[in-house]
Design an enzyme around this catalytic site. Structure first.
Site, PDB file in Angstrom:
ATOM      1  N   GLY A 194       0.802  -1.186  -0.099  1.00  0.00           N
ATOM      2  CA  GLY A 194      -0.017  -0.111  -0.026  1.00  0.00           C
ATOM      3  C   GLY A 194       0.784   1.278   0.103  1.00  0.00           C
ATOM      4  O   GLY A 194       0.475   2.322  -0.568  1.00  0.00           O
ATOM      5  N   ALA A 195       2.064   1.260   0.599  1.00  0.00           N
ATOM      6  CA  ALA A 195       2.865   2.380   0.512  1.00  0.00           C
ATOM      7  C   ALA A 195       3.284   2.575  -0.647  1.00  0.00           C
ATOM      8  O   ALA A 195       3.851   3.854  -0.932  1.00  0.00           O
ATOM      9  CB  ALA A 195       3.983   2.056   1.606  1.00  0.00           C
TER      10      ALA A 195
END
Lengths: 479, 73
Positions: A371-372
């Site tokens: 997600g980062a």
């Protein structure tokens, strides 16, 4: 918010100097802030508690106002508040940066609700100007109550060593909660620099604070044009360790991406796992955002996502292109983060990048996971161009971690001493299928693999091609 | 004055570099942690003398645990 006493909020009461010699005299502070000989007052030099002027800062036409701490400790009455609102009107009319030099115990108690109303009108003026003209606050003494929220509404807050920002002072805290606390602990450089995120820049002296204010006015108010030819290439990989597992301090890399000596870091001590800095690149003002593996391994977490989101929106509002340096292992896992609102606060960064209209290029130096990866100005969020260094990994997670999940049963079935070997084999196969820069290029989420020694010029060309003055049409709410 | 250095995240203690009595300068590595599949050095923020090291190699630390105590100059 409360009013504070009309008396100065400073603890020490030195023998009173004549106003002309008092270092808190706003005439002196304004003269020290502007280019020499350029100060022109735009308000009466009377007992309103505020003084405003126009002048230049490194040649940039600028509006400034300054608390008059020689009168009632700079407490704000309705006349003083009018001076600030008029200064804002002037800045908006002139499309000029506006700077507040703060030293004020808050609203004037004797004026009652009239002063509260007047302070509220300042907040309204600041909000109207937000995202339209750059606003910088330099807090040189106590800034309490209304004087605390004034700076907090602006784009950048600089704190001098004597600066103290709080909503309610030590006396009120003591009488209400019984907690014994002094101004330094309540609202000094340590709490606001490291914990609260209220302050962007900590200064070592009043002169340093004014100097940092001047540098920021020049960066925000005189952005200049990116000169592609003036961008020299250097081998940027020098600033990363050889081992991919090794954490490092990303400040060196950021400093060398930018033109030498031009970096002004914001929020240096708060959420240090991400670095946000303004500076020059090819002479033009740019913003740089970089994961810092030295702190928390460079993970994104609640405060760092919020810090980066506000920085993206600041740059977008004023048309400052962004360079995003990515080396991120993921979001920091754990109960603390989830309860701290990493979902809600992390969403701010997605939103900030997703809406940004300024040119914004991404460089993946080592890895971008999960997600980062999306949050760090990915292609899907609208990155102008995405570069990666050779060998960079872009994946949902590290290959070993991935095969431990995907092949859980298979791995559990082999003898324990053979597991590491099996994991490595499976990981190599997994990487062939899913990971690596080649795959990322096929999908179109990376545009170009660039050598570290050719990166600066590649970034310059990419930014210059799309730098047509686009900027976001939004305010800069203090996220 | 004692300056506490605390763990910022859950991690394994990979290596203890500084020992009690050692002189340290800012940015000197005190301990190397392993977390998020990375080796993360924990550095001194102040110059001084190491008074105490709160961890041993192989320990698991969580956020806020004491890594070291430095008597700042």
């Amino acid at each position: 918010m409360t009013t504070t006493h009309d008396a100065p909020a400073t603890a020490q009461k030195p023998a009173k100097l004549p106003r002309a010699e008092d270092p808190r005299n706003p005439n002196m502070r304004l003269a020290a802030f502007f280019d020499e000989g350029t100060v022109e007052l735009i308000s009466a030099d009377d007992d309103s508690g505020m003084l405003a002027a126009v002048g230049t800062v490194d040649g940039v036409h600028t509006v400034a106002f300054c608390s008059d701490a020689t009168i009632m400790g700079g407490a704000m009455g309705h006349e003083g508040c009018k001076v600030v609102v008029a200064a804002y009107d002037r800045a908006m009319a002139d499309r000029a940066p506006i700077v507040g030099l703060w030293h004020s115990g808050g609203a004037r108690l004797a004026e009652g609700v009239l002063s509260l109303h007047a302070v509220g009108l300042i907040f309204q003026a600041m909000t109207r100007a937000s995202g339209k003209v750059p606003q910088i606050s330099v807090v040189l003494g106590p800034a309490a109550g209304g004087a605390a929220y004034g700076p907090a509404l602006t784009d950048v807050v600089i704190l001098g060593p004597e600066g103290r920002i709080f909503v309610t002072g030590p006396d009120v805290v003591r009488s209400v909660t019984g907690e014994d606390v002094d101004m330094l602990r309540l609202g000094g450089p340590e709490p606001h620099g490291r914990r609260s995120g209220v302050v962007h820049v900590l200064a070592e002296s009043e002169a340093h604070a004014l100097g940092e204010g001047r540098r920021l006015v020049a960066l925000l108010g005189d952005q200049r044009v990116l000169g592609v030819d003036s961008v020299d290439d250097v081998d940027l990989s020098e600033h990363l360790p050889e081992s991919k597992k090794r954490a490092y301090d990303v400040h060196l890399l950021v400093g060398h991406v930018l033109d030498e000596g031009s970096m002004v870091e914001l929020h240096n001590k708060w959420a240090p796992n991400i670095v946000t800095a303004l500076g020059r690149f090819g002479g033009r003002t740019v913003g740089v955002i970089a994961n810092n593996p030295l702190r928390l391994g460079g993970c994104l977490d609640s405060p760092s996502a919020e810090k980066a989101a506000r920085f993206v929106r600041t740059c977008d509002a004023y048309g400052i292109p962004l360079i995003v340096l990515v080396d991120v292992p993921g979001y920091l896992p754990g109960v603390g983060q989830e309860w701290d609102g990493v979902v809600r606060r992390g969403a701010k960064l997605l939103h900030a990048f997703g809406e940004a209209q300024v040119p914004r290029v991404t460089l993946v130096t080592r890895k971008a996971y999960g997600g980062a990866y999306i949050a760090m100005n990915s292609r899907s969020l609208g990155a102008t161009r995405v570069f990666a260094w050779p060998g960079a990994e872009i994946a949902v997670m590290g290959a070993i971690a991935a095969v431990r999940i995907l092949h859980r049963r298979k791995i559990a079935a082999v003898a324990e001493d053979l597991r590491p070997t099996v994991e490595l084999e499976l990981a190599a196969e997994h990487e062939k299928i899913t990971g690596g820069v080649d795959k990322a290029m096929q999908i179109g989420v990376v545009d170009e693999v660039v050598q570290p020694s050719l990166t600066r010029s590649a970034l310059a060309v990419a930014l210059a091609q799309v730098d047509t003055g686009s900027r976001g049409q939004h305010g800069n709410i203090p996220l | 004055m004692g300056h506490h250095v605390n763990a910022e995240l859950v991690a394994n203690v990979l290596k203890v570099v500084a020992q009690p009595g050692d002189r340290v300068e800012p940015e000197d590595t005190l301990v190397i942690l392993e977390s998020m599949k990375m080796e993360i050095p924990v550095q001194a923020e102040v110059a001084g003398t190491v008074a105490e090291v709160g961890v041993s190699e192989g320990d698991v630390v969580t956020e806020g645990d004491l890594i070291a105590d430095i008597d700042a100059d």
